[in-house]
Write a protein that holds these residues in place. Structure first.
Motif, mmCIF file in Angstrom:
data_model
loop_
_atom_site.group_PDB
_atom_site.id
_atom_site.type_symbol
_atom_site.label_atom_id
_atom_site.label_comp_id
_atom_site.label_asym_id
_atom_site.label_seq_id
_atom_site.Cartn_x
_atom_site.Cartn_y
_atom_site.Cartn_z
ATOM 1 N N THR A 164 -18.256 18.416 5.081
ATOM 2 C CA THR A 164 -19.149 17.826 6.086
ATOM 3 C C THR A 164 -20.346 18.730 6.347
ATOM 4 O OG1 THR A 164 -17.266 16.728 7.146
ATOM 5 C CG2 THR A 164 -19.270 16.946 8.440
ATOM 6 N N SER A 173 -17.725 8.734 5.497
ATOM 7 C CA SER A 173 -16.559 8.331 4.714
ATOM 8 C C SER A 173 -16.091 9.512 3.877
ATOM 9 C CB SER A 173 -16.879 7.134 3.810
ATOM 10 O OG SER A 173 -17.913 7.462 2.898
ATOM 11 N N SER A 223 -28.516 8.913 2.899
ATOM 12 C CA SER A 223 -27.096 9.065 2.599
ATOM 13 C C SER A 223 -26.908 10.247 1.646
ATOM 14 C CB SER A 223 -26.539 7.790 1.956
ATOM 15 O OG SER A 223 -25.173 7.925 1.650
ATOM 16 N N GLY A 254 -13.777 10.994 0.494
ATOM 17 C CA GLY A 254 -13.191 10.699 -0.804
ATOM 18 C C GLY A 254 -11.733 11.135 -0.846
ATOM 19 N N GLU A 288 -24.141 9.336 6.333
ATOM 20 C CA GLU A 288 -25.389 8.583 6.404
ATOM 21 C C GLU A 288 -26.012 8.815 7.773
ATOM 22 O OE1 GLU A 288 -27.199 4.044 5.958
ATOM 23 O OE2 GLU A 288 -25.076 4.446 5.499
ATOM 24 N N LEU A 290 -19.584 18.474 -0.719
ATOM 25 C CA LEU A 290 -18.378 18.852 -1.462
ATOM 26 C C LEU A 290 -17.738 20.082 -0.832
ATOM 27 C CD1 LEU A 290 -16.542 18.544 -3.983
ATOM 28 C CD2 LEU A 290 -18.149 20.048 -5.191
ATOM 29 N N ALA A 333 -22.711 18.486 3.374
ATOM 30 C CA ALA A 333 -23.496 17.248 3.387
ATOM 31 C C ALA A 333 -24.610 17.321 4.432
ATOM 32 C CB ALA A 333 -22.582 16.054 3.683
ATOM 33 N N MET A 388 -14.646 15.245 -1.234
ATOM 34 C CA MET A 388 -16.040 14.864 -1.013
ATOM 35 C C MET A 388 -16.156 14.048 0.269
ATOM 36 S SD MET A 388 -17.712 13.994 -4.741
ATOM 37 C CE MET A 388 -16.615 12.629 -5.053
ATOM 38 N N VAL A 389 -17.262 14.249 0.965
ATOM 39 C CA VAL A 389 -17.557 13.510 2.184
ATOM 40 C C VAL A 389 -18.948 12.906 2.060
ATOM 41 C CG1 VAL A 389 -18.037 13.727 4.645
ATOM 42 C CG2 VAL A 389 -16.038 14.846 3.685
ATOM 43 N N ARG A 390 -19.091 11.647 2.399
ATOM 44 C CA ARG A 390 -20.397 10.977 2.394
ATOM 45 C C ARG A 390 -20.853 10.742 3.827
ATOM 46 N NH1 ARG A 390 -23.321 7.719 -1.153
ATOM 47 N NH2 ARG A 390 -21.599 7.753 -2.664
ATOM 48 N N ILE A 435 -23.944 13.299 -0.092
ATOM 49 C CA ILE A 435 -22.557 13.634 -0.390
ATOM 50 C C ILE A 435 -22.386 15.144 -0.305
ATOM 51 C CG2 ILE A 435 -20.778 13.667 -2.180
ATOM 52 C CD1 ILE A 435 -21.833 11.038 -3.197
#
Length: 250
Positions: A184, A209, A36, A211, A246, A40, A187, A242-244, A38
């Motif tokens: 994206t 997901s 996972s 932010g 996984e 920016l 990340a 922010m984008v997370r 993150i």
């Protein structure tokens, strides 16, 4: 017969327990076989919309007198801004608002008891004037310049109460979309570098997901807010998101 039934029940229970434990172990391994990260996305930009307003008031015990005075003051205010280089269609006046005013009167009776009474103190008439511009740098510059010169109206007997200038941006949806793409990509690049360093291989995307969208003044040290920040007081702003992501690991 009872022994056979007991054996069957025990056997079924063992099978169910084994299935549950097996799924738990499988899920645990699935969690271990993922990464996972993150990402920016940030961008500095300059606001292309401006909104500025002010208000002026007058007082009288007679409502008609108050209205006539505010109409007279409106003409003076309008002429002031026209003399500053504005066209009549570049600003607008709001409706006149009336409010009854009261003052507190203190008195003492023969028994030295203090009484307080609200006494009518006349009508207060208020009117607003508003300036706005969108994608018009020249008009924005003139609004910024005149907003600090309204004290000159005091010479005409008018005190204009000025509000803070508000700066916004006309194409936030496009800006937000570009930041999502940038975050994206960031990340994905982070995940790829981490896995490559560990001699692994990045697999399919499991979940993603996002932010909250934050807009602050450039150089601001303000912490991110759970509900998002939308600074309207700075002309030069910074947007970030922010984008997370996984990923599975192959």
């Amino acid at each position: 017969m009872e022994k056979i039934k007991s054996s069957i029940i025990i056997g079924v229970a063992i099978i169910i327990t084994s299935f549950i434990l097996g799924k738990s172990f499988q899920n645990r391994n699935e969690n271990l076989d993922s990464i996972s990260v993150i990402g920016l996305g940030t961008k500095d930009f300059v606001s292309d919309e401006i909104l500025w307003s002010g208000s002026f008031t007058t007082n009288s015990f007679d409502i008609k007198t108050a209205y006539n005075k505010i109409v007279s003051d409106q003409k003076i205010v309008s002429d002031f801004f026209i003399n500053k280089g504005f066209k009549p269609n570049e600003f607008s006046f709001g409706a006149v608002n009336f409010q009854k005013k009261f003052r507190e009167v203190r008195s003492e009776n023969s028994d030295n008891q203090t009484r307080y009474e609200l006494v009518f103190d006349g009508y207060e008439a208020t009117q607003t004037i508003t300036f706005s511009a969108k994608k018009n740098p020249d008009l924005m510059k003139r609004i910024e310049s005149v907003s600090s010169k309204t004290s000159e109206l005091v010479n005409s007997g008018i005190e204009l109460s000025s509000n803070s200038i508000q700066y916004t941006y006309s194409d936030l949806p496009s800006l937000k979309q570009s930041l999502i793409e940038k975050a994206t990509q960031d990340a994905n690049e982070r995940a790829t570098k981490i896995v490559k360093t560990a001699d692994g291989s990045l697999g399919k995307l499991k979940r993603a997901s996002m932010g909250v969208f934050q807009i602050t003044g450039q150089g601001s040290t303000e912490d991110d807010s759970y509900g998002g920040i939308n600074d309207t007081y700075s002309k030069n702003k910074t947007a970030r998101i922010m984008v997370r992501l996984e990923y599975e690991l192959d």
